[in-house]
Design an enzyme around this catalytic site. Structure first.
Site, PDB file in Angstrom:
ATOM      1  N   SER A  21       1.003  -1.811  -0.075  1.00 39.43           N
ATOM      2  CA  SER A  21      -0.296  -0.179   0.459  1.00 39.43           C
ATOM      3  C   SER A  21       0.205   1.041   0.394  1.00 39.43           C
ATOM      4  O   SER A  21       1.447   1.144   1.397  1.00 39.43           O
ATOM      5  CB  SER A  21      -0.602  -0.392   1.533  1.00 39.43           C
ATOM      6  OG  SER A  21      -1.764   1.252   1.573  1.00 39.43           O
ATOM      7  N   ARG A  22       0.694   1.707  -0.976  1.00 37.15           N
ATOM      8  CA  ARG A  22       2.008   3.199  -0.763  1.00 37.15           C
ATOM      9  C   ARG A  22       2.047   4.581  -0.415  1.00 37.15           C
ATOM     10  O   ARG A  22       2.519   4.609  -0.276  1.00 37.15           O
ATOM     11  CB  ARG A  22       2.033   3.382  -2.445  1.00 37.15           C
ATOM     12  CG  ARG A  22       2.484   2.168  -3.796  1.00 37.15           C
ATOM     13  CD  ARG A  22       3.035   2.476  -4.747  1.00 37.15           C
ATOM     14  NE  ARG A  22       3.668   1.680  -5.390  1.00 37.15           N
ATOM     15  CZ  ARG A  22       2.097   0.832  -6.473  1.00 37.15           C
ATOM     16  NH1 ARG A  22       1.043   1.414  -6.888  1.00 37.15           N
ATOM     17  NH2 ARG A  22       2.767   0.000  -7.307  1.00 37.15           N
TER      18      ARG A  22
END
Ligand code: ATP
Ligand code: MG
Length: 493
Positions: free
Chosen positions: A356-357
Protein backbone atom coordinates in the site's frame (compact mmCIF):
# COMPACT_ATOMS: atom_id res chain seq x y z
CA UNK A 1 -60.11 21.72 -12.52
CA UNK A 2 -56.67 22.81 -13.72
CA UNK A 3 -56.18 26.56 -13.35
CA UNK A 4 -55.68 28.85 -16.30
CA UNK A 5 -51.93 28.82 -16.14
CA UNK A 6 -51.57 25.02 -16.31
CA UNK A 7 -54.14 24.86 -19.08
CA UNK A 8 -52.20 27.45 -21.00
CA UNK A 9 -48.99 25.51 -20.47
CA UNK A 10 -50.61 22.29 -21.66
CA UNK A 11 -52.06 23.82 -24.76
CA UNK A 12 -48.87 25.62 -25.76
CA UNK A 13 -47.11 23.70 -28.53
CA UNK A 14 -43.86 22.17 -27.34
CA UNK A 15 -40.74 22.25 -29.44
CA UNK A 16 -37.90 19.87 -29.08
CA UNK A 17 -34.73 20.33 -31.00
CA UNK A 18 -33.26 17.11 -32.20
CA UNK A 19 -31.25 15.78 -35.05
CA UNK A 20 -32.70 12.75 -36.80
CA UNK A 21 -30.44 10.09 -38.22
CA UNK A 22 -31.14 6.79 -39.95
CA UNK A 23 -29.89 3.37 -38.88
CA UNK A 24 -27.66 2.03 -41.64
CA UNK A 25 -26.60 -1.29 -40.17
CA UNK A 26 -26.98 -3.28 -36.97
CA UNK A 27 -24.12 -5.58 -36.08
CA UNK A 28 -24.73 -7.19 -32.69
CA UNK A 29 -24.67 -4.29 -30.20
CA UNK A 30 -23.05 -1.79 -32.59
CA UNK A 31 -25.25 0.33 -34.82
CA UNK A 32 -24.03 2.50 -37.69
CA UNK A 33 -26.17 5.54 -38.31
CA UNK A 34 -26.01 8.37 -40.82
CA UNK A 35 -27.33 11.89 -40.78
CA UNK A 36 -26.23 13.13 -37.38
CA UNK A 37 -23.36 15.50 -38.22
CA UNK A 38 -23.35 17.31 -34.86
CA UNK A 39 -22.90 14.20 -32.70
CA UNK A 40 -19.90 14.06 -30.38
CA UNK A 41 -18.22 11.15 -28.66
CA UNK A 42 -19.83 9.94 -25.43
CA UNK A 43 -23.24 11.41 -26.24
CA UNK A 44 -26.54 9.60 -25.68
CA UNK A 45 -28.81 9.04 -28.69
CA UNK A 46 -32.26 7.46 -28.70
CA UNK A 47 -33.65 4.93 -31.15
CA UNK A 48 -37.31 5.22 -32.09
CA UNK A 49 -38.05 2.08 -30.08
CA UNK A 50 -37.01 4.02 -26.97
CA UNK A 51 -33.70 2.19 -26.50
CA UNK A 52 -30.73 4.41 -25.67
CA UNK A 53 -27.36 4.30 -27.38
CA UNK A 54 -24.02 5.92 -26.79
CA UNK A 55 -21.79 7.41 -29.50
CA UNK A 56 -18.52 5.47 -29.52
CA UNK A 57 -16.83 6.78 -32.65
CA UNK A 58 -17.10 7.83 -36.27
CA UNK A 59 -16.35 6.34 -39.63
CA UNK A 60 -16.39 8.79 -42.49
CA UNK A 61 -19.94 10.22 -42.32
CA UNK A 62 -21.32 7.45 -40.13
CA UNK A 63 -21.72 7.42 -36.39
CA UNK A 64 -20.89 4.27 -34.42
CA UNK A 65 -23.40 3.77 -31.65
CA UNK A 66 -23.17 1.31 -28.77
CA UNK A 67 -26.66 0.06 -27.90
CA UNK A 68 -27.50 0.37 -24.21
CA UNK A 69 -30.31 -2.17 -24.14
CA UNK A 70 -31.65 -4.86 -26.38
CA UNK A 71 -30.75 -4.47 -30.04
CA UNK A 72 -33.56 -6.77 -31.22
CA UNK A 73 -35.97 -3.84 -31.56
CA UNK A 74 -33.59 -1.86 -33.81
CA UNK A 75 -33.83 -2.33 -37.56
CA UNK A 76 -32.10 -0.89 -40.59
CA UNK A 77 -33.93 2.24 -41.71
CA UNK A 78 -35.16 3.15 -38.19
CA UNK A 79 -34.86 6.70 -37.00
CA UNK A 80 -32.36 7.63 -34.35
CA UNK A 81 -32.48 10.93 -32.46
CA UNK A 82 -29.63 13.05 -31.22
CA UNK A 83 -30.88 15.33 -28.49
CA UNK A 84 -27.54 17.01 -28.02
CA UNK A 85 -27.29 15.61 -24.53
CA UNK A 86 -24.06 14.27 -23.05
CA UNK A 87 -24.25 10.93 -21.24
CA UNK A 88 -25.64 11.76 -17.78
CA UNK A 89 -27.30 9.64 -15.13
CA UNK A 90 -29.63 10.62 -12.29
CA UNK A 91 -28.03 10.68 -8.84
CA UNK A 92 -29.21 11.44 -5.33
CA UNK A 93 -29.64 10.50 -1.70
CA UNK A 94 -32.54 8.18 -2.55
CA UNK A 95 -30.17 5.73 -4.28
CA UNK A 96 -28.94 4.45 -0.91
CA UNK A 97 -30.28 0.99 -0.22
CA UNK A 98 -31.25 0.43 -3.85
CA UNK A 99 -30.07 -1.66 -6.78
CA UNK A 100 -29.83 0.05 -10.16
CA UNK A 101 -28.73 -0.84 -13.67
CA UNK A 102 -26.08 0.97 -15.67
CA UNK A 103 -28.50 3.79 -16.55
CA UNK A 104 -29.23 4.22 -12.82
CA UNK A 105 -32.77 2.88 -13.28
CA UNK A 106 -34.16 0.85 -10.36
CA UNK A 107 -33.80 -2.93 -10.73
CA UNK A 108 -35.13 -4.06 -7.38
CA UNK A 109 -38.87 -3.71 -7.95
CA UNK A 110 -39.12 -1.15 -5.17
CA UNK A 111 -40.52 1.65 -7.30
CA UNK A 112 -39.06 4.79 -8.79
CA UNK A 113 -36.08 6.59 -7.33
CA UNK A 114 -36.46 10.33 -6.88
CA UNK A 115 -33.17 11.86 -8.07
CA UNK A 116 -31.67 15.06 -6.67
CA UNK A 117 -29.86 15.90 -9.88
CA UNK A 118 -27.73 14.37 -12.58
CA UNK A 119 -24.03 13.87 -13.14
CA UNK A 120 -22.02 13.02 -16.26
CA UNK A 121 -20.93 9.43 -16.75
CA UNK A 122 -17.58 10.47 -18.17
CA UNK A 123 -15.88 13.49 -16.74
CA UNK A 124 -12.44 14.78 -15.94
CA UNK A 125 -10.94 13.65 -12.66
CA UNK A 126 -10.45 16.35 -10.02
CA UNK A 127 -7.17 18.19 -10.54
CA UNK A 128 -4.20 18.14 -8.20
CA UNK A 129 -5.10 21.53 -6.72
CA UNK A 130 -8.56 20.26 -5.81
CA UNK A 131 -7.15 17.50 -3.64
CA UNK A 132 -5.36 17.25 -0.32
CA UNK A 133 -2.99 14.50 0.88
CA UNK A 134 -4.71 11.52 2.48
CA UNK A 135 -4.88 11.52 6.27
CA UNK A 136 -7.77 9.29 7.28
CA UNK A 137 -7.71 5.51 7.53
CA UNK A 138 -10.40 3.46 5.91
CA UNK A 139 -10.98 0.66 8.39
CA UNK A 140 -11.33 -2.45 6.26
CA UNK A 141 -11.99 -4.95 9.04
CA UNK A 142 -9.48 -7.37 7.50
CA UNK A 143 -6.68 -7.75 10.04
CA UNK A 144 -3.77 -8.12 7.61
CA UNK A 145 -4.85 -5.01 5.75
CA UNK A 146 -5.42 -2.78 8.75
CA UNK A 147 -2.09 -3.82 10.27
CA UNK A 148 0.35 -4.29 7.39
CA UNK A 149 -1.29 -2.95 4.22
CA UNK A 150 -3.30 0.02 5.53
CA UNK A 151 -5.78 1.76 3.25
CA UNK A 152 -6.38 5.51 3.37
CA UNK A 153 -9.60 7.24 2.41
CA UNK A 154 -9.14 8.41 -1.17
CA UNK A 155 -6.79 5.58 -2.08
CA UNK A 156 -7.11 3.21 -5.04
CA UNK A 157 -6.16 -0.29 -4.02
CA UNK A 158 -6.20 -3.17 -6.49
CA UNK A 159 -7.39 -6.59 -5.35
CA UNK A 160 -5.62 -9.08 -7.57
CA UNK A 161 -5.69 -12.85 -7.56
CA UNK A 162 -6.78 -16.07 -9.25
CA UNK A 163 -10.38 -17.24 -9.40
CA UNK A 164 -12.05 -18.11 -6.10
CA UNK A 165 -9.39 -16.84 -3.74
CA UNK A 166 -11.57 -14.64 -1.54
CA UNK A 167 -11.24 -11.27 -3.35
CA UNK A 168 -14.91 -10.42 -3.19
CA UNK A 169 -15.07 -11.52 0.45
CA UNK A 170 -12.38 -9.03 1.50
CA UNK A 171 -14.13 -6.20 -0.36
CA UNK A 172 -17.47 -7.12 1.19
CA UNK A 173 -15.96 -7.31 4.68
CA UNK A 174 -14.89 -3.74 4.16
CA UNK A 175 -18.47 -2.76 3.31
CA UNK A 176 -19.77 -4.64 6.37
CA UNK A 177 -17.19 -2.89 8.55
CA UNK A 178 -18.52 0.56 7.59
CA UNK A 179 -21.68 0.12 9.68
CA UNK A 180 -22.02 3.22 11.84
CA UNK A 181 -18.97 4.90 10.31
CA UNK A 182 -20.80 7.22 7.94
CA UNK A 183 -19.25 5.86 4.75
CA UNK A 184 -21.38 5.41 1.63
CA UNK A 185 -20.58 2.16 -0.18
CA UNK A 186 -21.13 1.35 -3.84
CA UNK A 187 -20.79 -2.20 -5.12
CA UNK A 188 -20.53 -2.47 -8.89
CA UNK A 189 -20.94 -5.91 -10.38
CA UNK A 190 -19.56 -6.36 -13.91
CA UNK A 191 -19.88 -9.54 -15.94
CA UNK A 192 -20.66 -11.75 -12.92
CA UNK A 193 -23.58 -14.14 -12.71
CA UNK A 194 -26.88 -13.18 -11.16
CA UNK A 195 -26.37 -15.77 -8.43
CA UNK A 196 -23.06 -14.10 -7.47
CA UNK A 197 -24.82 -10.77 -7.15
CA UNK A 198 -27.70 -12.29 -5.21
CA UNK A 199 -25.26 -13.67 -2.63
CA UNK A 200 -23.80 -10.19 -2.17
CA UNK A 201 -27.24 -8.60 -1.78
CA UNK A 202 -28.38 -11.23 0.70
CA UNK A 203 -25.25 -10.82 2.78
CA UNK A 204 -25.57 -7.03 2.90
CA UNK A 205 -29.26 -7.27 3.80
CA UNK A 206 -28.66 -9.87 6.49
CA UNK A 207 -26.03 -7.74 8.15
CA UNK A 208 -27.92 -4.44 7.87
CA UNK A 209 -25.31 -3.01 5.53
CA UNK A 210 -27.72 -2.42 2.64
CA UNK A 211 -29.10 0.87 3.93
CA UNK A 212 -25.80 2.69 3.24
CA UNK A 213 -24.95 0.82 0.04
CA UNK A 214 -25.87 1.28 -3.62
CA UNK A 215 -25.60 -1.70 -5.94
CA UNK A 216 -24.91 -1.13 -9.62
CA UNK A 217 -25.65 -4.22 -11.65
CA UNK A 218 -23.84 -4.90 -14.90
CA UNK A 219 -24.22 -8.68 -14.64
CA UNK A 220 -23.28 -10.98 -17.51
CA UNK A 221 -26.86 -11.35 -18.75
CA UNK A 222 -27.43 -7.65 -19.42
CA UNK A 223 -26.51 -6.07 -22.79
CA UNK A 224 -22.78 -5.54 -23.37
CA UNK A 225 -23.18 -1.75 -23.52
CA UNK A 226 -24.61 -1.69 -20.01
CA UNK A 227 -21.79 -3.83 -18.69
CA UNK A 228 -19.34 -1.39 -20.23
CA UNK A 229 -20.76 1.75 -18.61
CA UNK A 230 -21.63 0.17 -15.22
CA UNK A 231 -18.36 1.18 -13.47
CA UNK A 232 -18.73 4.79 -14.67
CA UNK A 233 -22.28 4.80 -13.33
CA UNK A 234 -21.03 3.55 -9.95
CA UNK A 235 -18.39 6.26 -10.02
CA UNK A 236 -20.89 9.05 -10.81
CA UNK A 237 -23.25 7.84 -8.05
CA UNK A 238 -20.30 7.92 -5.64
CA UNK A 239 -19.25 11.37 -6.84
CA UNK A 240 -22.63 12.80 -5.84
CA UNK A 241 -21.94 11.85 -2.22
CA UNK A 242 -18.28 12.86 -2.39
CA UNK A 243 -19.22 16.33 -3.62
CA UNK A 244 -21.38 16.68 -0.52
CA UNK A 245 -18.46 15.99 1.77
CA UNK A 246 -19.18 12.31 2.43
CA UNK A 247 -16.69 9.46 2.39
CA UNK A 248 -17.42 6.94 -0.34
CA UNK A 249 -16.10 3.43 -0.87
CA UNK A 250 -16.53 1.81 -4.28
CA UNK A 251 -15.87 -1.82 -5.26
CA UNK A 252 -15.55 -2.72 -8.96
CA UNK A 253 -16.08 -6.47 -9.21
CA UNK A 254 -14.33 -7.02 -11.56
CA UNK A 255 -12.36 -5.04 -14.14
CA UNK A 256 -11.10 -8.13 -15.96
CA UNK A 257 -14.64 -8.73 -17.19
CA UNK A 258 -14.87 -5.04 -18.01
CA UNK A 259 -11.80 -5.31 -20.25
CA UNK A 260 -13.27 -8.33 -21.99
CA UNK A 261 -16.42 -6.35 -22.68
CA UNK A 262 -14.44 -3.41 -24.03
CA UNK A 263 -12.36 -5.73 -26.20
CA UNK A 264 -15.56 -7.16 -27.66
CA UNK A 265 -16.88 -3.67 -28.39
CA UNK A 266 -13.60 -2.53 -29.96
CA UNK A 267 -13.34 -5.53 -32.23
CA UNK A 268 -16.85 -4.87 -33.54
CA UNK A 269 -15.94 -1.22 -34.03
CA UNK A 270 -13.12 -2.55 -36.24
CA UNK A 271 -10.40 -0.90 -34.18
CA UNK A 272 -6.96 -2.43 -34.42
CA UNK A 273 -6.33 -5.01 -31.72
CA UNK A 274 -3.09 -4.65 -29.79
CA UNK A 275 -1.47 -6.68 -27.02
CA UNK A 276 -3.58 -9.72 -26.01
CA UNK A 277 -6.09 -8.46 -28.63
CA UNK A 278 -7.11 -5.57 -26.37
CA UNK A 279 -7.43 -2.18 -28.05
CA UNK A 280 -4.68 0.35 -27.37
CA UNK A 281 -6.91 2.70 -25.42
CA UNK A 282 -7.82 0.16 -22.73
CA UNK A 283 -5.25 1.85 -20.47
CA UNK A 284 -7.05 5.15 -20.91
CA UNK A 285 -10.45 3.55 -20.34
CA UNK A 286 -9.35 2.30 -16.92
CA UNK A 287 -7.16 5.20 -15.86
CA UNK A 288 -10.00 7.59 -16.67
CA UNK A 289 -12.02 5.63 -14.13
CA UNK A 290 -9.55 5.13 -11.28
CA UNK A 291 -8.32 8.72 -11.43
CA UNK A 292 -11.71 9.87 -10.20
CA UNK A 293 -10.94 8.57 -6.71
CA UNK A 294 -9.39 11.03 -4.29
CA UNK A 295 -9.58 13.13 -1.18
CA UNK A 296 -11.03 16.59 -1.85
CA UNK A 297 -9.91 19.81 -0.20
CA UNK A 298 -12.19 21.31 2.47
CA UNK A 299 -13.38 24.14 0.16
CA UNK A 300 -14.83 21.44 -2.12
CA UNK A 301 -16.61 19.67 0.69
CA UNK A 302 -13.72 17.56 1.98
CA UNK A 303 -15.27 14.30 0.82
CA UNK A 304 -13.35 11.29 -0.40
CA UNK A 305 -13.76 8.38 -2.72
CA UNK A 306 -11.82 5.14 -2.16
CA UNK A 307 -11.70 2.49 -4.88
CA UNK A 308 -11.22 -1.25 -4.64
CA UNK A 309 -10.98 -2.42 -8.27
CA UNK A 310 -10.79 -6.21 -8.46
CA UNK A 311 -8.86 -7.98 -11.19
CA UNK A 312 -8.76 -11.68 -11.85
CA UNK A 313 -5.57 -13.29 -13.14
CA UNK A 314 -4.62 -16.70 -14.46
CA UNK A 315 -2.40 -19.04 -12.46
CA UNK A 316 -0.87 -16.27 -10.36
CA UNK A 317 0.54 -14.46 -13.38
CA UNK A 318 0.57 -10.74 -12.58
CA UNK A 319 2.34 -9.84 -15.80
CA UNK A 320 -0.77 -9.87 -18.00
CA UNK A 321 -1.63 -6.70 -19.91
CA UNK A 322 -4.68 -5.64 -17.90
CA UNK A 323 -3.21 -6.49 -14.50
CA UNK A 324 0.07 -4.63 -15.11
CA UNK A 325 -1.88 -1.62 -16.39
CA UNK A 326 -4.00 -1.57 -13.27
CA UNK A 327 -1.06 -2.13 -10.94
CA UNK A 328 0.63 0.90 -12.46
CA UNK A 329 -2.36 3.18 -12.08
CA UNK A 330 -3.39 2.29 -8.50
CA UNK A 331 -1.79 3.14 -5.16
CA UNK A 332 -0.98 -0.43 -4.27
CA UNK A 333 -2.25 -3.96 -4.61
CA UNK A 334 -3.46 -6.79 -2.42
CA UNK A 335 -2.29 -10.06 -3.89
CA UNK A 336 -4.34 -13.17 -3.18
CA UNK A 337 -2.12 -16.21 -3.38
CA UNK A 338 -3.67 -19.47 -4.57
CA UNK A 339 -1.11 -21.69 -2.88
CA UNK A 340 -1.79 -19.98 0.45
CA UNK A 341 -5.50 -20.49 -0.17
CA UNK A 342 -4.90 -24.19 -0.85
CA UNK A 343 -2.91 -24.43 2.38
CA UNK A 344 -5.96 -23.14 4.23
CA UNK A 345 -4.70 -19.62 4.98
CA UNK A 346 -7.72 -17.29 5.14
CA UNK A 347 -7.65 -14.68 3.75
CA UNK A 348 -4.79 -15.83 1.49
CA UNK A 349 -3.10 -12.42 1.24
CA UNK A 350 0.57 -12.54 0.27
CA UNK A 351 2.65 -10.24 2.52
CA UNK A 352 5.54 -10.13 0.10
CA UNK A 353 3.70 -9.07 -3.04
CA UNK A 354 1.08 -6.80 -1.47
CA UNK A 355 1.81 -3.14 -0.92
CA UNK A 356 0.00 0.00 0.00
CA UNK A 357 1.94 2.99 -1.23
CA UNK A 358 0.14 5.77 0.61
CA UNK A 359 -1.94 4.10 3.31
CA UNK A 360 0.67 4.26 6.06
CA UNK A 361 0.51 8.07 5.99
CA UNK A 362 -2.98 7.80 7.41
CA UNK A 363 -2.53 4.81 9.69
CA UNK A 364 -3.32 5.19 13.39
CA UNK A 365 0.03 5.96 15.13
CA UNK A 366 -0.63 3.22 17.68
CA UNK A 367 -1.09 0.70 14.88
CA UNK A 368 1.97 1.96 13.03
CA UNK A 369 4.06 1.44 16.14
CA UNK A 370 2.82 -2.10 16.67
CA UNK A 371 2.94 -3.26 13.08
CA UNK A 372 6.19 -1.70 11.85
CA UNK A 373 8.22 -4.91 12.15
CA UNK A 374 5.49 -7.38 11.26
CA UNK A 375 6.13 -7.65 7.54
CA UNK A 376 9.82 -8.35 7.98
CA UNK A 377 9.21 -10.81 10.81
CA UNK A 378 6.67 -12.65 8.72
CA UNK A 379 8.89 -12.88 5.66
CA UNK A 380 11.81 -14.11 7.78
CA UNK A 381 9.50 -16.66 9.34
CA UNK A 382 8.48 -18.01 5.96
CA UNK A 383 12.11 -18.35 4.89
CA UNK A 384 12.89 -20.18 8.10
CA UNK A 385 9.97 -22.54 7.61
CA UNK A 386 11.27 -23.47 4.18
CA UNK A 387 14.78 -24.02 5.54
CA UNK A 388 13.59 -26.19 8.42
CA UNK A 389 11.74 -28.39 5.99
CA UNK A 390 15.15 -29.43 4.71
CA UNK A 391 16.97 -29.60 8.05
CA UNK A 392 14.87 -29.76 11.21
CA UNK A 393 17.50 -30.55 13.86
CA UNK A 394 20.04 -28.20 15.49
CA UNK A 395 18.18 -24.89 15.27
CA UNK A 396 19.57 -21.95 17.18
CA UNK A 397 17.55 -20.48 20.05
CA UNK A 398 16.96 -17.33 18.05
CA UNK A 399 15.63 -19.25 15.06
CA UNK A 400 13.34 -21.24 17.30
CA UNK A 401 11.87 -18.13 18.87
CA UNK A 402 11.39 -16.60 15.43
CA UNK A 403 9.54 -19.71 14.33
CA UNK A 404 7.26 -19.53 17.35
CA UNK A 405 6.54 -15.84 16.84
CA UNK A 406 5.83 -16.38 13.16
CA UNK A 407 3.44 -19.22 13.85
CA UNK A 408 1.58 -17.14 16.43
CA UNK A 409 1.37 -14.22 14.03
CA UNK A 410 0.07 -16.39 11.21
CA UNK A 411 -2.65 -17.75 13.45
CA UNK A 412 -3.52 -14.28 14.74
CA UNK A 413 -4.15 -13.06 11.20
CA UNK A 414 -6.39 -15.98 10.26
CA UNK A 415 -9.89 -14.62 9.85
CA UNK A 416 -13.17 -16.17 8.80
CA UNK A 417 -15.11 -14.52 6.01
CA UNK A 418 -17.72 -11.84 6.77
CA UNK A 419 -16.26 -11.30 10.20
CA UNK A 420 -14.67 -7.87 10.14
CA UNK A 421 -12.53 -7.09 13.15
CA UNK A 422 -12.52 -3.63 14.76
CA UNK A 423 -9.27 -1.71 14.95
CA UNK A 424 -9.18 -1.69 18.77
CA UNK A 425 -9.28 -5.48 18.91
CA UNK A 426 -6.42 -5.71 16.46
CA UNK A 427 -4.36 -3.21 18.48
CA UNK A 428 -4.85 -5.20 21.69
CA UNK A 429 -3.96 -8.49 19.97
CA UNK A 430 -0.86 -7.04 18.32
CA UNK A 431 0.33 -5.59 21.62
CA UNK A 432 0.01 -9.01 23.26
CA UNK A 433 1.85 -10.56 20.30
CA UNK A 434 4.68 -8.03 20.62
CA UNK A 435 5.11 -8.97 24.27
CA UNK A 436 5.78 -12.56 23.21
CA UNK A 437 2.99 -14.02 25.32
CA UNK A 438 1.31 -15.76 22.40
CA UNK A 439 4.52 -17.60 21.38
CA UNK A 440 4.17 -20.16 24.14
CA UNK A 441 0.47 -20.95 23.64
CA UNK A 442 -0.70 -24.08 21.87
CA UNK A 443 -2.86 -23.68 18.76
CA UNK A 444 -6.03 -24.44 20.69
CA UNK A 445 -5.16 -21.94 23.41
CA UNK A 446 -4.33 -19.32 20.83
CA UNK A 447 -7.66 -19.80 19.08
CA UNK A 448 -9.45 -19.45 22.39
CA UNK A 449 -7.44 -16.33 23.20
CA UNK A 450 -8.42 -14.79 19.85
CA UNK A 451 -12.08 -15.51 20.54
CA UNK A 452 -12.36 -14.39 24.11
CA UNK A 453 -9.61 -12.02 25.27
CA UNK A 454 -10.85 -8.85 23.62
CA UNK A 455 -14.37 -9.29 25.01
CA UNK A 456 -12.80 -9.75 28.42
CA UNK A 457 -10.67 -6.61 28.05
CA UNK A 458 -13.62 -4.62 26.67
CA UNK A 459 -15.70 -5.40 29.73
CA UNK A 460 -12.87 -4.37 32.03
CA UNK A 461 -11.83 -1.12 30.35
CA UNK A 462 -14.56 0.25 28.06
CA UNK A 463 -13.46 3.85 28.67
CA UNK A 464 -9.85 3.15 27.64
CA UNK A 465 -11.10 1.76 24.34
CA UNK A 466 -13.07 4.93 23.71
CA UNK A 467 -9.97 6.98 24.44
CA UNK A 468 -7.88 4.81 22.14
CA UNK A 469 -10.19 5.63 19.22
CA UNK A 470 -9.99 9.29 20.05
CA UNK A 471 -6.25 9.68 20.65
CA UNK A 472 -5.00 6.83 18.42
CA UNK A 473 -1.62 6.85 20.14
CA UNK A 474 0.06 4.34 22.40
CA UNK A 475 -0.05 5.47 26.03
CA UNK A 476 1.23 4.06 29.27
CA UNK A 477 -2.36 3.69 30.39
CA UNK A 478 -3.20 1.41 27.47
CA UNK A 479 -0.14 -0.75 28.06
CA UNK A 480 -0.86 -1.09 31.76
CA UNK A 481 -4.52 -1.89 31.21
CA UNK A 482 -3.70 -4.67 28.74
CA UNK A 483 -1.05 -6.08 31.05
CA UNK A 484 -3.45 -6.14 34.00
CA UNK A 485 -6.17 -7.72 31.89
CA UNK A 486 -3.67 -10.34 30.68
CA UNK A 487 -2.67 -11.26 34.23
CA UNK A 488 -6.26 -11.65 35.30
CA UNK A 489 -7.27 -13.49 32.12
CA UNK A 490 -4.54 -16.10 32.41
CA UNK A 491 -5.13 -16.48 36.17
CA UNK A 492 -8.72 -17.44 35.40
CA UNK A 493 -7.76 -19.84 32.63
P1 ATP B 1 -14.42 -15.25 -7.89
O1 ATP B 1 -13.23 -15.47 -8.70
O2 ATP B 1 -15.47 -16.27 -8.11
O3 ATP B 1 -14.94 -13.86 -7.92
P2 ATP B 1 -13.34 -14.54 -5.34
O4 ATP B 1 -11.87 -14.49 -5.51
O5 ATP B 1 -14.08 -13.26 -5.32
O6 ATP B 1 -13.97 -15.53 -6.36
P3 ATP B 1 -14.84 -15.28 -3.02
O7 ATP B 1 -16.07 -15.48 -3.80
O8 ATP B 1 -14.76 -14.10 -2.13
O9 ATP B 1 -13.58 -15.31 -3.97
O10 ATP B 1 -14.50 -16.53 -2.11
C1 ATP B 1 -14.22 -17.79 -2.67
C2 ATP B 1 -14.55 -18.87 -1.68
O11 ATP B 1 -13.69 -18.81 -0.57
C3 ATP B 1 -15.96 -18.76 -1.13
O12 ATP B 1 -16.53 -20.03 -1.14
C4 ATP B 1 -15.80 -18.25 0.26
O13 ATP B 1 -16.76 -18.82 1.09
C5 ATP B 1 -14.40 -18.74 0.64
N1 ATP B 1 -13.73 -17.76 1.52
C6 ATP B 1 -13.29 -16.56 1.17
N2 ATP B 1 -12.71 -15.92 2.20
C7 ATP B 1 -12.79 -16.75 3.25
C8 ATP B 1 -12.38 -16.68 4.62
N3 ATP B 1 -11.76 -15.60 5.11
N4 ATP B 1 -12.63 -17.74 5.41
C9 ATP B 1 -13.24 -18.82 4.92
N5 ATP B 1 -13.64 -18.96 3.66
C10 ATP B 1 -13.45 -17.94 2.81
MG1 MG C 1 -15.41 -12.47 -6.65
Amino acid sequence: MPDNKTLENELRPRFELREVGIVKSVREFIVMATGMPSCVNGQFVEFNSGVLGMVMGFKEDDVQVLVLGSQTSIHVGDEVYNKGQMAVIPVGEAFLGRMVNAMAEPMDGMGDIEPDGSLPLFCDAPGVMDRVPVDQTLETGTKILDAVIPIAKGQRQLLIGDRITGKTSVALDCILNQTGRNVVCVYCCIGKTYSNLLKVINLLKERDAFSYTVIVSGIASVPVGEQFIAPYTACAIGEYFMQRGRDVFVVFDDLTKHSWVYRQISLLLERAPGREAYPGDIFYIHSQLVERAGYMKPELGGGSMTFFPIVEILQGDVTGYISTNLISMTDGQIYFNTSLFNKGVRPPIDFGLSVSRIGNKAQWPIMKELSSKLRLEYLQYQELVQMTQLRAAGLSKEAESKLKRGAAMTELFVQGKNRPVVMEELVVHLYVLSRGILDELSLEELKKFKRSFFEYYKNMYPEILLKMREVRKMTQEIKESINTALKKYFAIE
